[in-house]
Design a protein around this motif. Structure first.
Motif, PDB file in Angstrom:
ATOM      1  N   ASN A  33       0.812  -1.220   0.000  1.00 36.75           N
ATOM      2  CA  ASN A  33       0.000   0.000   0.000  1.00 36.75           C
ATOM      3  C   ASN A  33       0.843   1.267   0.000  1.00 36.75           C
ATOM      4  O   ASN A  33       0.337   2.348  -0.332  1.00 36.75           O
ATOM      5  CB  ASN A  33      -0.931   0.006   1.210  1.00 36.75           C
ATOM      6  CG  ASN A  33      -1.916  -1.147   1.198  1.00 36.75           C
ATOM      7  OD1 ASN A  33      -2.100  -1.822   0.189  1.00 36.75           O
ATOM      8  ND2 ASN A  33      -2.552  -1.395   2.334  1.00 36.75           N
ATOM      9  N   HIS A  38      -4.036  -3.330  -3.692  1.00 41.39           N
ATOM     10  CA  HIS A  38      -4.279  -2.708  -2.397  1.00 41.39           C
ATOM     11  C   HIS A  38      -4.771  -3.805  -1.463  1.00 41.39           C
ATOM     12  O   HIS A  38      -5.580  -4.649  -1.873  1.00 41.39           O
ATOM     13  CB  HIS A  38      -5.315  -1.594  -2.531  1.00 41.39           C
ATOM     14  CG  HIS A  38      -5.540  -0.806  -1.275  1.00 41.39           C
ATOM     15  ND1 HIS A  38      -6.682  -0.078  -1.030  1.00 41.39           N
ATOM     16  CD2 HIS A  38      -4.779  -0.645  -0.169  1.00 41.39           C
ATOM     17  CE1 HIS A  38      -6.612   0.506   0.147  1.00 41.39           C
ATOM     18  NE2 HIS A  38      -5.456   0.169   0.695  1.00 41.39           N
ATOM     19  N   ARG A  71       0.804   0.288  -5.654  1.00 42.05           N
ATOM     20  CA  ARG A  71      -0.501   0.611  -5.073  1.00 42.05           C
ATOM     21  C   ARG A  71      -1.514   1.083  -6.117  1.00 42.05           C
ATOM     22  O   ARG A  71      -2.710   1.145  -5.829  1.00 42.05           O
ATOM     23  CB  ARG A  71      -0.342   1.651  -3.973  1.00 42.05           C
ATOM     24  CG  ARG A  71       0.019   3.039  -4.440  1.00 42.05           C
ATOM     25  CD  ARG A  71       0.288   3.951  -3.265  1.00 42.05           C
ATOM     26  NE  ARG A  71       0.620   5.302  -3.685  1.00 42.05           N
ATOM     27  CZ  ARG A  71       1.195   6.202  -2.892  1.00 42.05           C
ATOM     28  NH1 ARG A  71       1.498   5.883  -1.633  1.00 42.05           N
ATOM     29  NH2 ARG A  71       1.465   7.424  -3.322  1.00 42.05           N
TER      30      ARG A  71
END
Length: 795
Positions: A591, A601, A597
Motif C-alpha cells: 500500500n 491494495h 498501489r
C-alpha cells in the motif's frame, strides 16, 4: 406492529416526550428498542401458549456458539416493518441505519458453525416449526480483535449492558450442575441409585432471547445459560474465592485456550454445563411421561461440543428417573441426532480420560459402560485391529467424542454432499458400515432474510421489482432471474447497485479504520476464520508474487484490485497468527509503494463479525473459496457471497461443488486439485513441495524471500509458516495449487474487462442461489430427521 406510518410516528413521539430528555439518537434507539421488544413479547407469549396447547414434538438445537449478529434491524425486517419504521424515523429527523449502529453485537460465536446455528433458528421460526436453541451466555465472547504492529491482540468483547440487552433473565428456571464428587450407590424408593456425594455445584441461570420468524408470527427461543455461584452448601475442600472465580470463567469466554490441562478442564466444564443445564430444563418442564421423550423431543447436537449430552441424558434417566439402562439407552438413541462439521483429525474432539474421570466421574463411568456394551456387540463380527481402533469410544486413555456421538445418536449428517461421502467412505467408514441407516447428508444453507433482504436492501428491491416478491417466501424462485441475465437494462441496474454497496463499504472502512479504497477496483474478498486449510496463506503469497512481477516487469500493469481479508485466529494457533502478521506487513509494503498501489491494495478488516460481513458481502466482486479440496466440510460464506452477486474463485471442496453444479463452472473460476487427488497424495505420502520450488523460479524466489523474513519484519515472525511449508511438507498443498490459483486470477481479469459479461455471470449466480437457503435445509431436517409439525401462528 403498526397499521400505518403515522401511527408509528405518533407512538414514537409520545414515548420520546414522556422520557422528557434531549432528543438524541441514543434516546431514539432506546425508544425504538422498547417498542420493538413490547411487540415481540406479545408474539413470543402467544407462540409459547400455542406450543403448550398444541402438544406437538419440539426441537432443541444444542450449539456451543450462536453468531446471531445485531437483532434490531433483522427483527424489523422479519416483522415486515422495516420500511415503515425507516420512513417514519426519517420524517422525524432520525436515520434507522444510524440507530442500528448503536446496537452492540453479541459475542456468542466465531465463524460458520455459529452463524449456521443462527440461520437455522431464523428458518425454524420462519417456517413456523417449533424449534429452539440452547447455548452459553459468554460475558467476554470470543474476543475483540485489534492489530498492534500487525500482530493480532485479543480483548474481551463487552456486549452485555445494564439496559436494552437482547435477552431476558429467567431466574425461576435455574438448575444446578455437579462437578467432581464421589459417585455412591444409595438405596432409594425405586431401588439402588447412583448419587454423587461432595460434588461442587454451579448454578446455571437461563437468559432467553426471542427468535422472530418471517412475517413476525412465530417467535421461538434461544436460551443461553450463565454460570453463577450455587445456593447449595459448598464443599470444604476448596477456597470459596477460588470457587467463585472458577465458576465465573465457565461462561466468560468462547473457546478458551486449551493448550494446558487447566484450559482443557475449562472447556469440558463449558460443554457439560451446556448439556446438563439444557437437558435438565427439557425434562423439568415436560408435560409427558419421560418414557415418551423421543415422541415429544428431538435434540440436534451441532458438532461434538455438545456430545456429552448422550451420557448426561443417560445419567438423568437412570439416576434421576430410575429407568433401566436398556430403557434409557433406547430413549437416548431415539432422541439425539448429530451433525458432523469436519474431517480434520485435530478437530475431531478427543479428551484425556483422566480429565473427564476427575471432573465428571459419573459421566465417565457411563461413557465406559457405553463403550463396553458397544464393543461387546462387535465381538460376534470378524474385526481387524484397525477397524476396532476406529470403532472404540475409549482407547489408550483417550475418549473419542465423534465416535460417542455416532454411537449414541439415531441420525448422523454431513453438511455437503462431498463432505458426507468422505465421512461415509473414509473418515467414518467403519461406523457407517455398522450403522448404514444413520448417515445422511444435509447441505448447509443461509437465511436470505439476513444476507439478502437485510444486508442488501437495494438488490432485494431490484429483484422484487423484476420477478415479484414471492421469492422471499420461496427463495428457489430466484431462478426466474435467469431470464434477465442478458437483459441490458437489468444488468445496468445491478451494476449501479454493486457500485453503491462498494461505496457503503468504503465509507464504513474510512470511518472505522481510516482506510481509503479505490471504488473502481475489483473487490476481492476473503473472509473466514484463520486456519491452514482455508489457505489465507496462499492468497497472500499470490499477492506477493503479483508485487514482485509488477516490480520486475514494466509491461505488467494489471487492472486495480483491492484484496480484503477478515477473520480471527485462535489465541494459541501460532501459525494462523503469523499469517495475520504477514498479511498486515505485506499490506504496509504494497500500500505504500507508489507504483504497486496503483494496481494492488490490501485491506485487513479488523474484528470481523456479522456486522462487518453485512458491509463486505454485498460489495464483493470476487468470493475467495480456496480451501484445500476435501478439507472444508461445507462453507456458507460461499453461499452468502454468491447470493449477493459475487463470482467464486474456488476449489472443488465442500459446498463449492454444489454451487458449481447449480451455476455451471463457466460462471465461476475453478482451480486446484480435486478431493480424490489430495486424498491419494495423503495416502501415498508422495507429495514433495521442494520439487515444486526447485522447478519454478518464481516460487523459489517467493520462498527465499519468505524464509528470510523479508515480508514479516524478521524470521521469527514466519517460522511456523516456513515449518509447515517445508518441514511438514505443505500439508494443505499451498505450493501445489498456487500456479493453478494464479491462472484462475488471470482468467478472472480477462472476464472483468468485459463488464456486461461479468454482470451476466453475477446475475446467473444470484439466480442459482435460492437452493442454498437455510429454509430448504431446515425443511429437509424436519422431514427426514426431526419429524416436526408446522404450527401456524395466529396473526
Amino acid at each position: 406492529m403498526f397499521s400505518s406510518k403515522e401511527e408509528f410516528k405518533q407512538s414514537f413521539v409520545t414515548r420520546m416526550e414522556h422520557k422528557g430528555l434531549e432528543k438524541t439518537s441514543e434516546l431514539a434507539y432506546e425508544t425504538l428498542w422498547e417498542m420493538m421488544q413490547e411487540w415481540i413479547q406479545e408474539r413470543w407469549n402467544r407462540t409459547s401458549q400455542l406450543y403448550k396447547e398444541n402438544g406437538e414434538k419440539q426441537l432443541y438445537y444444542f450449539s456451543i456458539e450462536f453468531l446471531i449478529g445485531r437483532v434490531l434491524g433483522q427483527n424489523l425486517i422479519n416483522a415486515n416493518h422495516y420500511n415503515l419504521v425507516k420512513e417514519g424515523l426519517e420524517e422525524l429527523g432520525f436515520q434507522l441505519s444510524e440507530l442500528e449502529e448503536l446496537e452492540t453485537e453479541p459475542g456468542l460465536g466465531n465463524g460458520g458453525l455459529g452463524r449456521l446455528a443462527a440461520c437455522f433458528l431464523d428458518s425454524l421460526a420462519s417456517l413456523e416449526l417449533p424449534g429452539h436453541g440452547y447455548g452459553l451466555r459468554y460475558k467476554g465472547g470470543l474476543f475483540t480483535q485489534h492489530f498492534v504492529d500487525g500482530y493480532q491482540t485479543e480483548q474481551p468483547t463487552q456486549w452485555i449492558q445494564e439496559e436494552n440487552n437482547v435477552d431476558v433473565r429467567r431466574e425461576e428456571l435455574a438448575v444446578d450442575i455437579p462437578y467432581y464428587g464421589d459417585p455412591q450407590l444409595v438405596m432409594g424408593l425405586d431401588g439402588l441409585k447412583v448419587k454423587v456425594e461432595n460434588a461442587e455445584w454451579v448454578k446455571a441461570v437461563p437468559y432467553d432471547l426471542p427468535v422472530v420468524g418471517a412475517n413476525g408470527g412465530t417467535v421461538n427461543t434461544l436460551r443461553l445459560w450463565q454460570a453463577e455461584v450455587s445456593d447449595r452448601p459448598f464443599p470444604g475442600n476448596k477456597d470459596y474465592a477460588v470457587y467463585q472465580s472458577e465458576t465465573a470463567k465457565i461462561t466468560d469466554r468462547l473457546y478458551p485456550d486449551d493448550s494446558l490441562d487447566a484450559g482443557k478442564i475449562l472447556r469440558l466444564k463449558q460443554q457439560y454445563f451446556l448439556c446438563s443445564a439444557s437437558l435438565q430444563n427439557i425434562l423439568n418442564n415436560r408435560n409427558f411421561a419421560v418414557e415418551t421423550l423421543p415422541d415429544n423431543v428431538a435434540i440436534q447436537i451441532n458438532d461434538t461440543h455438545p456430545a456429552l449430552a448422550i451420557p448426561e441424558l443417560m445419567r438423568l434417566l437412570v439416576d434421576e428417573h430410575a429407568l433401566s439402562w436398556e430403557e434409557a439407552w433406547g430413549i437416548t438413541t431415539r432422541t439425539i441426532s448429530y451433525t458432523n462439521h469436519t474431517i480434520l483429525e485435530e478437530a475431531m474432539e478427543k479428551w484425556d480420560s483422566r480429565l473427564i474421570q476427575s471432573l465428571l466421574p459419573r459421566i465417565y463411568s457411563i461413557i465406559e459402560e457405553i463403550d463396553r456394551r458397544f464393543k461387546e456387540s462387535l465381538e460376534q463380527q470378524p474385526m481387524d485391529e484397525e477397524s476396532l481402533h476406529k470403532l472404540s469410544i475409549i482407547e489408550n486413555g483417550i475418549i473419542k467424542m465423534a465416535v460417542l456421538a455416532v454411537v449414541g445418536s439415531y441420525k448422523v449428517n454431513g453438511v455437503a454432499k462431498l463432505h458426507t461421502e468422505i465421512l461415509k467412505k473414509r473418515e467414518m467408514k467403519e461406523l457407517n458400515e455398522q450403522f448404514p441407516d444413520k448417515f445422511h447428508n444435509k447441505t448447509n444453507g443461509i437465511t436470505h432474510r439476513r444476507w439478502l433482504l437485510k444486508a442488501n436492501r437495494e438488490l432485494s428491491g431490484l429483484i422484487s421489482e423484476t420477478i415479484g416478491t414471492q421469492w422471499i417466501k420461496e427463495p428457489e424462485r430466484l431462478k426466474e432471474l435467469h431470464y434477465f441475465a442478458q437483459n441490458h437494462s437489468f444488468l445496468q441496474d445491478f451494476q449501479v447497485i454493486k457500485s453503491l454497496k462498494k461505496d457503503h463499504l468504503i465509507h464504513h472502512l474510512q470511518r472505522d479504520q481510516n482506510v481509503i479504497v479505490d471504488p473502481d477496483s475489483i473487490f476481492d474478498i476473503h473472509i473466514k476464520r484463520f486456519h491452514g486449510y482455508k489457505r489465507q496463506l496462499m492468497n497472500i503469497l499470490h499477492i506477493q508474487m503479483l508485487y514482485d512481477r509488477i516490480k520486475r516487469d514494466s509491461t505488467y500493469r494489471p487492472y486495480p484490485r483491492t484484496f480484503f481479508f477478515g477473520g480471527k485466529a485462535a489465541p494459541s494457533y501460532h501459525f494462523a497468527k503469523q499469517v495475520i502478521k504477514m498479511i498486515n506487513t505485506v499490506a504496509m509494503k504494497v500500500n505504500s509503494d507508489p507504483l504497486v498501489r496503483k494496481h494492488l491494495h490490501i485491506v485487513f478488516v479488523e474484528n470481523y463479525n456479522v456486522t462487518q460481513a453485512e458491509y463486505l458481502i454485498p460489495a464483493a466482486d470476487v468470493s475467495e473459496q480456496i480451501s484445500t479440496a476435501s478439507k472444508e466440510a461445507s462453507g456458507t460464506g460461499n453461499m452468502k457471497l454468491m447470493m449477493n452477486g459475487a463470482l467464486t474463485i474456488g476449489t472443488f471442496d465442500g459446498a463449492n461443488v454444489e454451487i458449481f453444479d447449480q451455476v455451471g463452472k463457466e460462471n465461476a473460476f475453478v482451480f486446484g486439485m480435486r478431493a480424490e487427488q489430495v486424498m491419494e497424495y495423503e495416502k501415498e505420502q508422495s507429495y514433495n513441495p521442494k520439487g515444486i520450488i526447485e522447478a519454478d523460479p518464481e516460487i523459489a524466489q517467493l520462498m527465499e524471500e519468505l524464509v528470510k523474513g523479508e515480508w514479516t519484519e524478521g524470521k521469527t515472525n514466519v517460522d511456523f509458516i516456513v515449518e509447515q511449508l517445508l518441514e511438514d511438507r505443505d500439508p494443505y498443498f499451498v505450493l501445489k495449487d498456487i500456479r493453478s490459483y494464479s491462472k484462475a486470477h488471470e482468467q478472472l481479469l480477462e472476464v472483468y474487462a468485459q463488464p456486461e459479461k461479468w454482470a451476466e455471470m453475477c446475475v446467473k449466480n444470484i439466480a442459482a442461489s435460492g437452493i442454498f437457503s437455510s429454509d430448504r435445509t431446515i425443511q429437509q431436517y424436519s422431514d427426514d430427521v426431526w419429524h416436526l409439525t408446522k404450527i401456524p401462528s395466529v396473526h
